[in-house]
Design a protein around this motif. Structure first.
Motif, PDB file in Angstrom:
ATOM      1  N   LYS A  90      62.433 -31.208  15.440  1.00  0.00           N
ATOM      2  CA  LYS A  90      63.363 -30.465  16.299  1.00  0.00           C
ATOM      3  C   LYS A  90      62.561 -29.539  17.212  1.00  0.00           C
ATOM      4  CE  LYS A  90      66.918 -32.244  14.317  1.00  0.00           C
ATOM      5  NZ  LYS A  90      66.049 -33.335  13.812  1.00  0.00           N
ATOM      6  N   LEU A  91      61.384 -29.134  16.735  1.00  0.00           N
ATOM      7  CA  LEU A  91      60.509 -28.268  17.550  1.00  0.00           C
ATOM      8  C   LEU A  91      59.858 -29.052  18.670  1.00  0.00           C
ATOM      9  CD1 LEU A  91      58.147 -26.043  15.356  1.00  0.00           C
ATOM     10  CD2 LEU A  91      59.903 -25.323  16.945  1.00  0.00           C
ATOM     11  N   VAL A  92      59.389 -30.257  18.337  1.00  0.00           N
ATOM     12  CA  VAL A  92      58.647 -31.066  19.309  1.00  0.00           C
ATOM     13  C   VAL A  92      59.390 -32.380  19.533  1.00  0.00           C
ATOM     14  CG1 VAL A  92      56.337 -31.880  19.926  1.00  0.00           C
ATOM     15  CG2 VAL A  92      56.590 -30.248  18.049  1.00  0.00           C
ATOM     16  N   ALA A 125      47.443 -22.604   6.284  1.00  0.00           N
ATOM     17  CA  ALA A 125      46.986 -23.636   7.230  1.00  0.00           C
ATOM     18  C   ALA A 125      46.770 -23.044   8.623  1.00  0.00           C
ATOM     19  CB  ALA A 125      47.997 -24.777   7.283  1.00  0.00           C
ATOM     20  N   GLY A 126      47.724 -22.260   9.088  1.00  0.00           N
ATOM     21  CA  GLY A 126      47.628 -21.667  10.431  1.00  0.00           C
ATOM     22  C   GLY A 126      46.492 -20.653  10.516  1.00  0.00           C
ATOM     23  N   LEU A 127      46.330 -19.841   9.462  1.00  0.00           N
ATOM     24  CA  LEU A 127      45.264 -18.826   9.484  1.00  0.00           C
ATOM     25  C   LEU A 127      43.898 -19.493   9.468  1.00  0.00           C
ATOM     26  CD1 LEU A 127      46.790 -16.206   6.981  1.00  0.00           C
ATOM     27  CD2 LEU A 127      46.911 -16.187   9.479  1.00  0.00           C
ATOM     28  N   HIS A 141      50.443 -16.324  -9.901  1.00  0.00           N
ATOM     29  CA  HIS A 141      49.006 -16.466 -10.145  1.00  0.00           C
ATOM     30  C   HIS A 141      48.522 -17.751  -9.523  1.00  0.00           C
ATOM     31  CE1 HIS A 141      47.877 -13.212 -12.732  1.00  0.00           C
ATOM     32  NE2 HIS A 141      49.052 -13.315 -13.323  1.00  0.00           N
ATOM     33  N   VAL A 142      47.413 -17.667  -8.856  1.00  0.00           N
ATOM     34  CA  VAL A 142      46.816 -18.885  -8.310  1.00  0.00           C
ATOM     35  C   VAL A 142      45.551 -19.147  -9.116  1.00  0.00           C
ATOM     36  CG1 VAL A 142      45.785 -19.927  -6.264  1.00  0.00           C
ATOM     37  CG2 VAL A 142      47.769 -18.408  -6.024  1.00  0.00           C
ATOM     38  N   ASN A 143      45.502 -20.314  -9.723  1.00  0.00           N
ATOM     39  CA  ASN A 143      44.365 -20.632 -10.595  1.00  0.00           C
ATOM     40  C   ASN A 143      43.488 -21.730 -10.048  1.00  0.00           C
ATOM     41  OD1 ASN A 143      44.540 -18.871 -12.758  1.00  0.00           O
ATOM     42  ND2 ASN A 143      46.267 -20.016 -13.613  1.00  0.00           N
ATOM     43  N   ILE A 199      50.741 -22.702  15.565  1.00  0.00           N
ATOM     44  CA  ILE A 199      52.108 -22.294  15.239  1.00  0.00           C
ATOM     45  C   ILE A 199      52.229 -22.205  13.732  1.00  0.00           C
ATOM     46  CG2 ILE A 199      54.559 -22.720  15.747  1.00  0.00           C
ATOM     47  CD1 ILE A 199      52.693 -22.854  18.264  1.00  0.00           C
ATOM     48  N   GLY A 200      52.465 -20.994  13.231  1.00  0.00           N
ATOM     49  CA  GLY A 200      52.588 -20.782  11.785  1.00  0.00           C
ATOM     50  C   GLY A 200      51.430 -19.952  11.266  1.00  0.00           C
ATOM     51  N   CYS A 201      51.760 -18.967  10.426  1.00  0.00           N
ATOM     52  CA  CYS A 201      50.722 -18.029   9.966  1.00  0.00           C
ATOM     53  C   CYS A 201      50.587 -18.067   8.447  1.00  0.00           C
ATOM     54  CB  CYS A 201      51.027 -16.627  10.467  1.00  0.00           C
ATOM     55  SG  CYS A 201      52.702 -16.095  10.041  1.00  0.00           S
TER      56      CYS A 201
HETATM   57  C1  LIG Z   1      56.082 -19.805  -5.979  1.00  0.00           C
HETATM   58  C2  LIG Z   1      54.952 -20.619  -5.424  1.00  0.00           C
HETATM   59  C3  LIG Z   1      53.761 -20.708  -6.119  1.00  0.00           C
HETATM   60  C4  LIG Z   1      52.707 -21.458  -5.618  1.00  0.00           C
HETATM   61  N1  LIG Z   1      51.548 -21.510  -6.316  1.00  0.00           N
HETATM   62  C5  LIG Z   1      50.503 -22.228  -5.854  1.00  0.00           C
HETATM   63  C6  LIG Z   1      49.275 -22.299  -6.578  1.00  0.00           C
HETATM   64  O1  LIG Z   1      49.121 -21.704  -7.642  1.00  0.00           O
HETATM   65  N2  LIG Z   1      48.276 -23.045  -6.059  1.00  0.00           N
HETATM   66  C7  LIG Z   1      48.386 -23.721  -4.864  1.00  0.00           C
HETATM   67  O2  LIG Z   1      47.430 -24.362  -4.449  1.00  0.00           O
HETATM   68  N3  LIG Z   1      49.533 -23.656  -4.152  1.00  0.00           N
HETATM   69  C8  LIG Z   1      50.600 -22.940  -4.606  1.00  0.00           C
HETATM   70  N4  LIG Z   1      51.761 -22.889  -3.898  1.00  0.00           N
HETATM   71  C9  LIG Z   1      51.867 -23.670  -2.639  1.00  0.00           C
HETATM   72  C10 LIG Z   1      51.226 -22.939  -1.431  1.00  0.00           C
HETATM   73  O3  LIG Z   1      51.767 -21.643  -1.333  1.00  0.00           O
HETATM   74  C11 LIG Z   1      51.517 -23.747  -0.166  1.00  0.00           C
HETATM   75  O4  LIG Z   1      50.991 -25.054  -0.319  1.00  0.00           O
HETATM   76  C12 LIG Z   1      50.897 -23.096   1.080  1.00  0.00           C
HETATM   77  O5  LIG Z   1      51.402 -21.809   1.287  1.00  0.00           O
HETATM   78  C13 LIG Z   1      51.141 -23.964   2.310  1.00  0.00           C
HETATM   79  O6  LIG Z   1      50.615 -23.349   3.430  1.00  0.00           O
HETATM   80  P1  LIG Z   1      51.152 -23.676   4.914  1.00  0.00           P
HETATM   81  O7  LIG Z   1      50.352 -22.814   5.835  1.00  0.00           O
HETATM   82  O8  LIG Z   1      51.156 -25.145   5.140  1.00  0.00           O
HETATM   83  O9  LIG Z   1      52.682 -23.264   4.913  1.00  0.00           O
HETATM   84  P2  LIG Z   1      53.402 -21.875   4.608  1.00  0.00           P
HETATM   85  O10 LIG Z   1      52.666 -21.099   3.588  1.00  0.00           O
HETATM   86  O11 LIG Z   1      54.806 -22.228   4.356  1.00  0.00           O
HETATM   87  O12 LIG Z   1      53.271 -21.073   5.971  1.00  0.00           O
HETATM   88  C14 LIG Z   1      53.947 -21.463   7.139  1.00  0.00           C
HETATM   89  C15 LIG Z   1      54.211 -20.209   7.963  1.00  0.00           C
HETATM   90  O13 LIG Z   1      54.628 -20.589   9.264  1.00  0.00           O
HETATM   91  C16 LIG Z   1      55.779 -19.838   9.632  1.00  0.00           C
HETATM   92  N5  LIG Z   1      56.596 -20.618  10.549  1.00  0.00           N
HETATM   93  C17 LIG Z   1      57.309 -21.733  10.272  1.00  0.00           C
HETATM   94  N6  LIG Z   1      57.935 -22.161  11.376  1.00  0.00           N
HETATM   95  C18 LIG Z   1      57.609 -21.299  12.365  1.00  0.00           C
HETATM   96  C19 LIG Z   1      57.971 -21.204  13.750  1.00  0.00           C
HETATM   97  N7  LIG Z   1      58.792 -22.100  14.306  1.00  0.00           N
HETATM   98  N8  LIG Z   1      57.455 -20.190  14.495  1.00  0.00           N
HETATM   99  C20 LIG Z   1      56.610 -19.267  13.935  1.00  0.00           C
HETATM  100  N9  LIG Z   1      56.261 -19.307  12.621  1.00  0.00           N
HETATM  101  C21 LIG Z   1      56.742 -20.310  11.858  1.00  0.00           C
HETATM  102  C22 LIG Z   1      56.501 -19.615   8.281  1.00  0.00           C
HETATM  103  O14 LIG Z   1      57.441 -18.563   8.359  1.00  0.00           O
HETATM  104  C23 LIG Z   1      55.318 -19.321   7.377  1.00  0.00           C
HETATM  105  O15 LIG Z   1      54.932 -17.968   7.452  1.00  0.00           O
HETATM  106  C24 LIG Z   1      52.828 -22.141  -4.368  1.00  0.00           C
HETATM  107  C25 LIG Z   1      54.033 -22.049  -3.676  1.00  0.00           C
HETATM  108  C26 LIG Z   1      55.083 -21.306  -4.188  1.00  0.00           C
HETATM  109  C27 LIG Z   1      56.363 -21.213  -3.391  1.00  0.00           C
END
Ligand SMILES: Cc1cc2nc3c(=O)[nH]c(=O)nc-3n(C[C@H](O)[C@H](O)[C@H](O)COP(=O)(O)OP(=O)(O)OC[C@H]3O[C@@H](n4cnc5c(N)ncnc54)[C@H](O)[C@@H]3O)c2cc1C
Length: 291
Positions: free
Chosen positions: A232-234, A16-18, A48-50, A11-13
């Motif tokens: 709330k989901l689970v 982490a999900g990918l 930018h991601v560094n 759940i989530g793309c």
């Molecule tokens: C402006 C900005 C700059 C950043 N820069 C950096 C950086 O330079 N370096 C770095 O390491 N990190 C950076 N980050 C942090 C990084 O983007 C996050 O740590 C990362 O994206 C987390 O991945 P995630 O898969 O856990 O969550 P997310 O990226 O939030 O992905 C979760 C996905 O699940 C979907 N989802 C949620 N609930 C549901 C549901 N109920 N049903 C279906 N889909 C759902 C969401 O819509 C979303 O698409 C940055 C973040 C921001 C906002």
């Protein structure tokens, strides 16, 4: 196994999900990847991601495209369906996503962090007039008056759907892009613009939605956000300091349910999300193999 039965549901793309999806696929398990319309706004916004190994100073959008391209190249489809409920069952989970239910033996929750602050009354009235899914619960509000809080564009579709069932539907467009979507709103939906929802009221069941300048008498309030808080989901999922409580192997307090990425807590970083996606997927695979 029929078309809605899977070994692992992710759940989530986001990253982490990918990552969980490609690792599940590598292990040869039948998976479903359920995500939002846009995967993922956070990465898209990163200028930018560094600090992601191998990609010095890459733009967030470019990296996002690389992640999505990787998943596509491995033949993994993202089903664009917001998940609104994950119900633990005897031998797995039932996953509610809009008008469909999927079944999986194990789940990886990779929903990111939800910054949404709950409305006063939202938590108390969940199931007593508050719902996160019109297509799931709309039938309960036949010929009644309801309001839809559209924090995501999907809320507009949900309001249109309710217009065919309910006596009266109010819509509060609270998301970016809702202006452009105005032409798509059903004529029976009354749009209430420039008002903030303040609280959901009612003695037991919902009876009203208080806004900044008026109060709507409603029996149902549908809250449509991109993300729903994990607990709330689970039902029954343990939360600690605002994050999903996880063990070293990324299992949660619910057998078969794993969590990965920002929803497990800080640091909110890509490499952690991708790494946890992998660990959660591999342990979910181990879990079902051991059963
Ligand atoms: C402006 C900005 C700059 C950043 N820069 C950096 C950086 O330079 N370096 C770095 O390491 N990190 C950076 N980050 C942090 C990084 O983007 C996050 O740590 C990362 O994206 C987390 O991945 P995630 O898969 O856990 O969550 P997310 O990226 O939030 O992905 C979760 C996905 O699940 C979907 N989802 C949620 N609930 C549901 C549901 N109920 N049903 C279906 N889909 C759902 C969401 O819509 C979303 O698409 C940055 C973040 C921001 C906002």
């Amino acid at each position: 196994m029929n078309e809605t039965n899977y070994e692992i549901a992710i759940i989530g793309c986001g990253p982490a999900g990918l990552s969980a999806a490609i690792n599940t696929k590598v292990r040869g398990k039948k998976l479903v990847l359920l995500g939002s319309e846009f995967c993922t706004p956070k990465l898209h916004k990163a200028p930018h991601v560094n600090n992601y190994l191998g990609f010095h100073s890459i733009g967030g959008e470019e990296l996002r495209q690389k992640f999505l391209g990787h998943v596509k190249a491995m033949g993994i489809e993202i089903l664009r369906s917001r998940v609104t409920g994950i119900i633990p069952q005897d031998d797995g989970f039932a996953i509610q996503a809009r008008d469909k239910i999927f079944y999986a033996r194990a789940v990886v929750l990779a929903t990111g962090v939800s910054v949404a602050k709950l409305l006063p009354g939202e938590e108390e009235k969940l199931g007593l007039g508050v719902s996160y899914c019109a297509t799931c619960d709309g039938g309960l509000y036949r010929n009644r008056t309801v309001a839809v809080l559209a924090y995501s564009p999907e809320g507009i579709e949900e309001a249109n759907y309710l217009a065919g069932i309910c006596r009266k539907v109010y819509l509060l467009p609270l998301c970016k892009g809702s202006q452009e979507m105005r032409s798509k709103i059903h004529e029976q939906v009354e749009v209430i613009a420039d008002q903030k929802p303040l609280s959901i009221e009612g003695d037991n069941l919902v009876s009203a939605l208080k806004l900044s300048h008026r109060t709507l008498e409603v029996e149902g309030v549908f809250i449509i956000r991109d993300a729903v808080l994990p607990d709330k989901l689970v039902p029954g999922l343990e939360i600690e300091n605002g994050a999903v409580k996880i063990n070293r192997d990324l299992s949660t307090n619910i057998p078969g349910l794993y969590a990965a990425g920002d929803n497990t807590g800080q640091p909110y970083q890509l490499a952690k999300a991708v790494g946890e996606g992998q660990v959660a997927a591999l342990n979910a695979v181990k879990y079902i193999d051991n059963k």
